[in-house]
Design an enzyme around this catalytic site. Structure first.
Site, mmCIF file in Angstrom:
data_model
loop_
_atom_site.group_PDB
_atom_site.id
_atom_site.type_symbol
_atom_site.label_atom_id
_atom_site.label_comp_id
_atom_site.label_asym_id
_atom_site.label_seq_id
_atom_site.Cartn_x
_atom_site.Cartn_y
_atom_site.Cartn_z
ATOM 1 N N ASN A 15 -27.386 -13.488 5.414
ATOM 2 C CA ASN A 15 -27.406 -14.666 4.554
ATOM 3 C C ASN A 15 -28.092 -15.777 5.342
ATOM 4 O OD1 ASN A 15 -26.904 -16.890 2.978
ATOM 5 N ND2 ASN A 15 -24.711 -16.500 2.740
ATOM 6 N N ARG A 100 -29.059 -11.845 0.982
ATOM 7 C CA ARG A 100 -28.748 -12.758 -0.108
ATOM 8 C C ARG A 100 -30.004 -13.577 -0.401
ATOM 9 N NH1 ARG A 100 -25.786 -18.425 0.039
ATOM 10 N NH2 ARG A 100 -25.536 -18.706 -2.199
ATOM 11 N N HIS A 189 -24.207 -18.340 -7.637
ATOM 12 C CA HIS A 189 -22.941 -17.684 -7.239
ATOM 13 C C HIS A 189 -22.743 -16.375 -8.000
ATOM 14 C CE1 HIS A 189 -20.982 -21.883 -6.295
ATOM 15 N NE2 HIS A 189 -21.488 -21.347 -5.191
ATOM 16 N N ARG A 250 -21.528 -32.479 -4.767
ATOM 17 C CA ARG A 250 -22.417 -32.577 -5.943
ATOM 18 C C ARG A 250 -21.664 -33.142 -7.143
ATOM 19 N NH1 ARG A 250 -23.833 -26.719 -5.075
ATOM 20 N NH2 ARG A 250 -25.457 -26.699 -3.494
ATOM 21 N N GLU A 393 -18.508 -11.951 -1.174
ATOM 22 C CA GLU A 393 -19.918 -11.820 -1.547
ATOM 23 C C GLU A 393 -20.649 -10.840 -0.647
ATOM 24 O OE1 GLU A 393 -19.740 -16.273 -1.763
ATOM 25 O OE2 GLU A 393 -21.490 -15.976 -3.027
#
Ligand code: AMP
Length: 428
Positions: A15, A100, A189, A250, A393
């Site tokens: 990743n 990823r 996601h 965010r 993940e």
């Protein structure tokens, strides 16, 4: 550690972020991690590599401190650490390297073995993912240079959402302008939403095709998705990860006119507004902290700004639960996952409170109990299961990569079709 076998059973998951590289070596027979780690602050004087091999009784963690100039140097350092544990990249036990990749646009609906054409397409998507795709590309290119003979698999954060119907994926703006600039809702996601929705079905003792799930991925970034029979039909993030839920830094949903207003009235540039909405908003913008633990601590001390941040966060979450309930029509489970979703019992309690008429309730004792595994926190009588389902993940990327390159079910029993599905019937 597992003894070598003739069939490769391990996947290295990478990743790559703009200044970091996270890695996990995963053994597909049991999901164990023979080694994992992170390289941080790549390109700075103070780079750090933290490597954790799997040792009986724990221990054995190693650190390197000092400048690591770029991702290529970072991956070489990781390869050296792995080799020191007898797990080098030249190991015949390695089946693939799984990467990823944040943005796969509409083209990549499933995990894909990387070749020159795939690299070019990921590159073409840089304008819609300027922060993430360049770093992901560097990671892939570096790994390809180190092991050109090994399949490199790209697993896209957007792929799970490519089954969204046009009615959910389209913004209601001029179609020509939208299409010319590839403006639509992609969602992110996806690897987590895929994994958690499937694990939720497993927790209910059902096949993914049989259940409708609302997945709430609440980490520092946060997104919700509506999953009908294993396929995503709506998700809260859009063209970029900025849309939707209130997140750590965010804003999530906002009237787009706020941006014109800030330009015209406050004289802010596009880049300044970008930073404001992505880095200085959400929980941190509302109360100065983005860690839910700290926010809860402040609330317990009577801090009003922290309480306001919590309330805004939960209000938005509740709105999405209601919206996705309506989108799905019938809901079998609401699954909470990621840092906040897995750990913050007060968030789960507050988000579900008052939804009894929808068949939703949380049992206070089950909600407060701590556990590493997936579990149901709703009372027996509730029509809809509320669950805490830890996400993984990396395991999902490894499973999808393995299923693709070995053409087989994952050794842990997850069916290949569940992992490598085309998006046939997508955009219906
Ligand atoms: P993630 O992005 O999934 O790693 O989630 C990170 C976020 O999870 C942190 O910023 C915290 O807000 C939250 N978090 C992690 N651990 C806890 C905890 N024990 N209680 C409440 N929130 C937590």
């Amino acid at each position: 550690m597992t003894a070598p076998t003739s069939t490769p059973t391990r996947v290295l998951v990478l990743n790559s972020g703009s200044s970091s590289l996270k890695y996990q070596l995963i053994d597909m027979r049991d999901g164990s991690r023979p080694a994992q780690g992170i390289v941080e602050r790549i390109g700075e004087e103070t780079s750090r590599l933290a490597h954790t091999p799997l040792r009986e009784g724990g221990g054995g963690k190693r650190e390197r401190n000092g400048p690591i100039s770029d991702h290529s140097a970072a991956l070489k350092a990781v390869a050296e650490e792995l080799a020191a544990d007898g797990l080098g990249l030249d190991s015949p036990e390695l089946a693939a390297i799984g990467h990823r990749v944040v943005h796969g646009g509409l083209r990549f609906t499933e995990p894909t073995v990387v070749n020159g054409e795939v690299l070019a397409e990921i590159e073409r998507l840089v304008p819609v993912a300027p922060l993430h795709n360049p770093a992901n590309l560097i990671g892939i290119r570096t790994a390809m240079a180190l092991r050109p003979d090994l399949p490199q698999v790209a697993v896209f954060d957007t792929a799970f959402h490519t089954t969204m119907p046009e009615s959910a994926a389209r913004y209601a703006i001029d179609v020509e302008t939208a299409d010319a600039h590839r403006i639509r809702r992609y969602g992110f996601h996806g690897t987590s939403h895929a994994y958690v929705s499937r694990e939720t079905a497993r927790l209910l003792g059902k096949a993914p095709e049989e259940v409708n799930v609302i997945v709430l991925h609440l980490g520092n970034g946060a997104s919700a998705s509506a999953v009908r029979g294993g396929r995503c039909v709506d998700t809260s993030m859009g063209l970029t990860p900025l849309e939707g839920l209130v997140m750590g830094t965010r804003s999530g949903d906002i009237d787009p006119a706020v941006t014109f207003h800030l330009r015209r009235v406050a004289g802010m540039s596009a880049d300044e507004i970008d930073v404001l909405l992505n880095k200085r908003s959400g929980l941190v913008g509302l109360c100065g902290d983005n860690d839910m633990r700290e926010i809860r601590r402040r609330i317990d001390e009577g801090d009003e700004r922290a309480a306001l941040a919590f309330d805004v966060y939960v209000h938005r979450l509740k709105k999405y639960i209601g919206a996705y309930y309506a989108v799905l029509g019938r809901v079998d489970a609401v699954a909470f996952t990621a840092g906040v979703g897995e750990n913050a019992a007060p968030v789960r309690q507050a988000a579900i409170a008052g939804l009894e008429e929808l068949g939703l309730a949380v049992d206070a004792e089950l909600n407060a109990a701590r556990s590493d595994g997936a579990r149901i926190i709703s009372p027996e009588y509730a029509r809809v299961a509320v669950a805490v389902v830890p996400t993984d993940e990396e395991l999902e990327i490894a499973r999808q990569s393995y299923a693709l390159v070995r053409g087989a079910d994952a050794p842990d029993g997850t069916a290949r079709e569940a992992l490598v599905r085309g998006a046939e019937g997508s955009n219906e």
